[in-house]
Design a protein around this motif. Structure first.
Motif, PDB file in Angstrom:
ATOM      1  N   VAL A  54      -8.481  15.687  -0.731  1.00 40.13           N
ATOM      2  CA  VAL A  54      -7.836  16.861  -0.146  1.00 40.13           C
ATOM      3  C   VAL A  54      -8.638  17.276   1.084  1.00 40.13           C
ATOM      4  CG1 VAL A  54      -9.055  18.518  -1.629  1.00 40.13           C
ATOM      5  CG2 VAL A  54      -6.869  19.154  -0.597  1.00 40.13           C
ATOM      6  N   THR A  55      -7.929  17.576   2.166  1.00 40.49           N
ATOM      7  CA  THR A  55      -8.590  18.021   3.382  1.00 40.49           C
ATOM      8  C   THR A  55      -8.801  19.524   3.323  1.00 40.49           C
ATOM      9  OG1 THR A  55      -6.532  18.429   4.575  1.00 40.49           O
ATOM     10  CG2 THR A  55      -7.481  16.199   4.739  1.00 40.49           C
ATOM     11  N   LEU A  56      -9.595  20.052   4.253  1.00 39.15           N
ATOM     12  CA  LEU A  56      -9.841  21.487   4.330  1.00 39.15           C
ATOM     13  C   LEU A  56      -8.539  22.256   4.536  1.00 39.15           C
ATOM     14  CD1 LEU A  56     -12.018  23.645   4.306  1.00 39.15           C
ATOM     15  CD2 LEU A  56     -12.295  23.330   6.755  1.00 39.15           C
ATOM     16  N   GLY A  57      -7.566  21.633   5.220  1.00 41.63           N
ATOM     17  CA  GLY A  57      -6.271  22.275   5.451  1.00 41.63           C
ATOM     18  C   GLY A  57      -5.301  22.165   4.283  1.00 41.63           C
ATOM     19  N   GLY A  58      -5.726  21.553   3.181  1.00 39.17           N
ATOM     20  CA  GLY A  58      -4.883  21.486   1.992  1.00 39.17           C
ATOM     21  C   GLY A  58      -3.942  20.297   1.907  1.00 39.17           C
ATOM     22  N   LEU A  59      -4.211  19.218   2.659  1.00 39.75           N
ATOM     23  CA  LEU A  59      -3.384  18.019   2.564  1.00 39.75           C
ATOM     24  C   LEU A  59      -3.979  17.105   1.506  1.00 39.75           C
ATOM     25  CD1 LEU A  59      -1.007  16.299   3.624  1.00 39.75           C
ATOM     26  CD2 LEU A  59      -2.649  15.237   5.199  1.00 39.75           C
ATOM     27  N   VAL A  60      -3.221  16.881   0.446  1.00 38.83           N
ATOM     28  CA  VAL A  60      -3.639  15.991  -0.634  1.00 38.83           C
ATOM     29  C   VAL A  60      -3.108  14.599  -0.316  1.00 38.83           C
ATOM     30  CG1 VAL A  60      -3.494  15.493  -3.100  1.00 38.83           C
ATOM     31  CG2 VAL A  60      -3.604  17.870  -2.313  1.00 38.83           C
ATOM     32  N   ASP A 109       0.841  -1.201   0.000  1.00 41.14           N
ATOM     33  CA  ASP A 109       0.000   0.000   0.000  1.00 41.14           C
ATOM     34  C   ASP A 109       0.875   1.249   0.000  1.00 41.14           C
ATOM     35  OD1 ASP A 109      -2.255   1.590   0.024  1.00 41.14           O
ATOM     36  OD2 ASP A 109      -2.539   1.462   2.181  1.00 41.14           O
ATOM     37  N   ALA A 110       1.073   1.842  -1.152  1.00 39.93           N
ATOM     38  CA  ALA A 110       1.844   3.082  -1.271  1.00 39.93           C
ATOM     39  C   ALA A 110       0.889   4.266  -1.156  1.00 39.93           C
ATOM     40  CB  ALA A 110       2.578   3.126  -2.602  1.00 39.93           C
ATOM     41  N   VAL A 111       1.307   5.274  -0.391  1.00 33.57           N
ATOM     42  CA  VAL A 111       0.462   6.467  -0.186  1.00 33.57           C
ATOM     43  C   VAL A 111       1.302   7.711  -0.464  1.00 33.57           C
ATOM     44  CG1 VAL A 111      -0.921   7.790   1.458  1.00 33.57           C
ATOM     45  CG2 VAL A 111      -0.950   5.279   1.530  1.00 33.57           C
ATOM     46  N   LEU A 112       0.807   8.556  -1.360  1.00 39.76           N
ATOM     47  CA  LEU A 112       1.448   9.830  -1.708  1.00 39.76           C
ATOM     48  C   LEU A 112       0.732  10.948  -0.975  1.00 39.76           C
ATOM     49  CD1 LEU A 112       3.252  11.600  -3.724  1.00 39.76           C
ATOM     50  CD2 LEU A 112       1.176  11.691  -5.103  1.00 39.76           C
ATOM     51  N   THR A 113       1.495  11.874  -0.390  1.00 35.09           N
ATOM     52  CA  THR A 113       0.894  13.038   0.267  1.00 35.09           C
ATOM     53  C   THR A 113       1.590  14.312  -0.195  1.00 35.09           C
ATOM     54  OG1 THR A 113       2.343  12.822   2.179  1.00 35.09           O
ATOM     55  CG2 THR A 113       0.161  11.803   2.354  1.00 35.09           C
ATOM     56  N   SER A 114       0.843  15.405  -0.134  1.00 34.39           N
ATOM     57  CA  SER A 114       1.394  16.723  -0.440  1.00 34.39           C
ATOM     58  C   SER A 114       0.597  17.762   0.328  1.00 34.39           C
ATOM     59  CB  SER A 114       1.308  17.026  -1.939  1.00 34.39           C
ATOM     60  OG  SER A 114       1.766  18.338  -2.202  1.00 34.39           O
ATOM     61  N   GLN A 115       1.315  18.597   1.070  1.00 32.88           N
ATOM     62  CA  GLN A 115       0.670  19.717   1.750  1.00 32.88           C
ATOM     63  C   GLN A 115       0.701  20.897   0.793  1.00 32.88           C
ATOM     64  OE1 GLN A 115      -0.870  19.985   4.951  1.00 32.88           O
ATOM     65  NE2 GLN A 115      -1.546  21.832   3.909  1.00 32.88           N
ATOM     66  N   LEU A 116      -0.465  21.332   0.330  1.00 33.35           N
ATOM     67  CA  LEU A 116      -0.511  22.451  -0.602  1.00 33.35           C
ATOM     68  C   LEU A 116       0.028  23.708   0.065  1.00 33.35           C
ATOM     69  CD1 LEU A 116      -3.990  21.929  -2.293  1.00 33.35           C
ATOM     70  CD2 LEU A 116      -1.733  21.274  -3.150  1.00 33.35           C
ATOM     71  N   PRO A 117       0.879  24.442  -0.632  1.00 27.56           N
ATOM     72  CA  PRO A 117       1.415  25.672  -0.048  1.00 27.56           C
ATOM     73  C   PRO A 117       0.353  26.765  -0.021  1.00 27.56           C
ATOM     74  CG  PRO A 117       2.197  25.412  -2.292  1.00 27.56           C
ATOM     75  CD  PRO A 117       1.422  24.172  -1.966  1.00 27.56           C
ATOM     76  N   ALA A 118       0.589  27.754   0.822  1.00 23.09           N
ATOM     77  CA  ALA A 118      -0.301  28.914   0.852  1.00 23.09           C
ATOM     78  C   ALA A 118      -0.276  29.574  -0.520  1.00 23.09           C
ATOM     79  CB  ALA A 118       0.168  29.898   1.922  1.00 23.09           C
ATOM     80  N   GLY A 119      -1.396  30.100  -0.935  1.00 20.78           N
ATOM     81  CA  GLY A 119      -1.454  30.819  -2.199  1.00 20.78           C
ATOM     82  C   GLY A 119      -1.940  29.990  -3.371  1.00 20.78           C
TER      83      GLY A 119
END
Length: 182
Positions: A115-121, A89-99
């Protein structure tokens, strides 16, 4: 001789020959020449899952080295399993930057990224066989107030042991060009 109230530890190291995904079942018991008033606690069993070894590698790129504020920017992220074992089970994450504002995401394997409300993909890529890759496409809109450089990080993690964790992260930087509606 084990004195009253004392304990003894025994460590046994093994090299499992069982396939990843299986369990090693180990049992241990103790006995004594003296009478034991509670023999029910003289045996223990331990089940240990066997995990494989998967070198997950990530690379990321942006559709352009620069983007105008107010336009969409597309990231392409590739996750490869360099093996030797299949990754469960591979999981990719990315925290979207501000802007930036999330527009969409898609994946060549697994379910639709979320994507969460806080911008975590998060893209759950599912099982990734050795020698195979998965591609995630992420689209964001760059806001007008974004800094001159937009930096976005990506990371991948699996359930197996990863012998080269240094290739589990990637960062992409893009120049943001101010735009005017004249």
């Amino acid at each position: 001789t084990l004195k009253l109230g004392a304990s003894a530890n025994l460590t046994i190291d093994v090299i499992p020959t069982a396939a990843p995904g299986s369990n090693l079942i180990d049992s241990a018991s103790v006995s004594s020449q003296q009478a034991d008033p509670n023999p029910s606690n003289n045996t223990a069993t331990l089940s240990t899952p066997v995990v494989g070894t998967s070198d997950l590698e990530i690379s990321a790129s942006a559709g352009s080295s620069s983007v105008y504020a107010g336009q969409n920017l597309t990231y392409t992220v590739s996750v490869s399993n360099l093996g030797p074992d299949d990754e469960a089970d591979a999981v990719l994450t990315s925290q979207l930057p501000a802007g930036v504002q999330f527009v969409s995401a898609s994946s060549s394997t697994g379910g639709t990224p979320s994507v969460t409300l806080g911008g975590l993909v998060t893209a759950d890529l599912g099982a990734l066989p050795a020698g195979q890759s998965a591609v995630v496409t992420l689209v964001v809109t760059v806001e007008a107030a974004t800094a001159e450089t937009l930096t976005t990080g990506f990371a991948v993690q699996g359930q197996n042991v990863d012998p080269v964790p240094s290739n589990n992260q990637a960062t992409v930087s893009v120049s943001v060009v101010p735009s005017s509606d004249l």
